[in-house]
Design an enzyme around this catalytic site. Structure first.
Site, short mmCIF file in Angstrom:
data_model
loop_
_atom_site.label_atom_id
_atom_site.label_comp_id
_atom_site.label_asym_id
_atom_site.label_seq_id
_atom_site.Cartn_x
_atom_site.Cartn_y
_atom_site.Cartn_z
N PRO A 117 1.04 -1.17 0.00
CA PRO A 117 0.02 0.15 0.04
C PRO A 117 0.96 1.34 -0.11
O PRO A 117 0.27 2.42 -0.47
CB PRO A 117 -0.81 -0.11 1.41
N GLU A 132 0.83 -7.14 7.77
CA GLU A 132 0.85 -5.91 7.89
C GLU A 132 1.87 -5.16 6.78
O GLU A 132 2.34 -4.13 6.61
CB GLU A 132 1.28 -5.23 9.18
N ARG A 176 -1.38 -8.40 -21.99
CA ARG A 176 -2.07 -7.79 -22.95
C ARG A 176 -1.17 -7.21 -24.17
O ARG A 176 -1.54 -7.30 -25.22
CB ARG A 176 -3.08 -6.85 -22.71
N ASP A 194 -7.18 1.11 -26.71
CA ASP A 194 -7.68 1.11 -25.21
C ASP A 194 -7.54 2.73 -24.77
O ASP A 194 -6.52 3.37 -25.01
CB ASP A 194 -6.49 0.29 -24.52
#
Ligand SMILES: CCN(CC)Cc1ccc(CNC(=O)c2csc3nc[nH]c(=O)c23)cc1
Length: 259
Positions: free
Chosen positions: A93, A120, A158, A173
């Protein structure tokens, strides 16, 4: 290109290798994925991969030693395959948010070791000694790094030659040209769709321009839809496209007409 994935949950990766576009990437070996279950490198009776944090606080921390042993096995395998020594990407994160630009850079590279955090987080000493880059998916809290790793692998797969049927499609895209996508329609031309509860009746037909066969008009309509939708939902992407010199005079005239 190759991904060596360090994970506590290798079973999460099987669907990636057996479905859709990524299956073709995997079967054609455009993308080689090698899973490294961290628990295989944990020692002792309980084969611990985590423990309580020094200094207290909630949750657990992933231990350095199993990670060091696992990475050593990966390095040995990469060397044995005569492959390049790949950078270590930690999903966390606290990482830098993933962008299409970063995806394209990775897709053009020989690959990476993808480290999927759980708990964590990872003991900082492993990060300082071995991690080359930290990547986040965005500002929301997930249970671990596996879904972010799968997301990156999908986005990279992709872009590999021969993986997408219509190579042009990833050029079109929306995030390749920096604007949000236009609306799409297919059969039937008229739909008996009920109106929403207490809302406006749904447009039952298809925008006539899409049925006109006039490709220049269709391309113009689609571009104007992209501009209108992007201006409404993500105005900062309009400014960024303008900065990059990607808005034509026609685009600017159309946008002026909207504001
Ligand atoms: C102390 C507050 N939390 C940080 C936001 C602790 C924490 C929550 C969830 C996790 C597990 N998440 C990931 O490993 C993760 C890896 S990449 C990512 N991208 C967005 N959101 C994410 O939660 C993640 C790790 C630490």
């Amino acid at each position: 290109m190759r991904f060596d994935v360090i994970t506590l949950f290798p079973e999460l990766f099987a669907p990636f290798q057996s479905v859709g576009v990524t299956r073709r990437a995997f079967e054609t070996r455009a993308v080689d994925v090698r899973l490294w279950p961290l628990r295989d490198h944990a020692e002792g009776v309980y084969r611990r991969v985590d423990d309580r944090p020094f200094g207290g606080g909630p949750g657990m921390v992933m231990l350095v030693e199993p990670l060091v042993r696992c990475l050593a096995a990966i390095r040995a395998s990469q060397a044995a395959d005569g492959g390049a020594r790949l950078p270590v990407v930690l999903f966390s994160p606290a990482g830098r948010p993933l962008t299409q630009q970063r995806v394209e850079a990775l897709a053009a590279s020989p690959g990476a070791v993808l480290l999927c955090g759980r708990y964590e987080g990872i003991d900082q000493r492993f990060i300082d000694a071995h991690v080359d880059e930290e990547i986040s998916l965005g500002d929301y809290v997930l249970s671990g790094g596996e879904l972010p790793a799968l997301t990156l692998m999908d986005a990279v797969a992709r872009l590999q030659p021969g993986v997408l049927h219509d190579a042009a499609s990833h050029q079109q895209d929306s995030f390749s040209d920096g604007l949000l996508d236009c609306p799409h329609y297919s059969r039937p031309e008229v739909l008996p769709l009920p109106a929403r509860e207490g809302g406006e009746p749904i447009e039952q037909g298809v925008p006539p321009v899409l049925l006109s066969g006039h490709h220049a008009h269709i391309a113009r309509w689609r571009r104007e839809q992209q501009l209108a939708i992007t201006l409404r939902r993500r105005p900062e992407l309009i400014a960024a496209a303008r900065e990059r010199g990607e808005l034509s005079k026609k685009d600017e005239d159309f946008l002026r007409g909207l504001t």
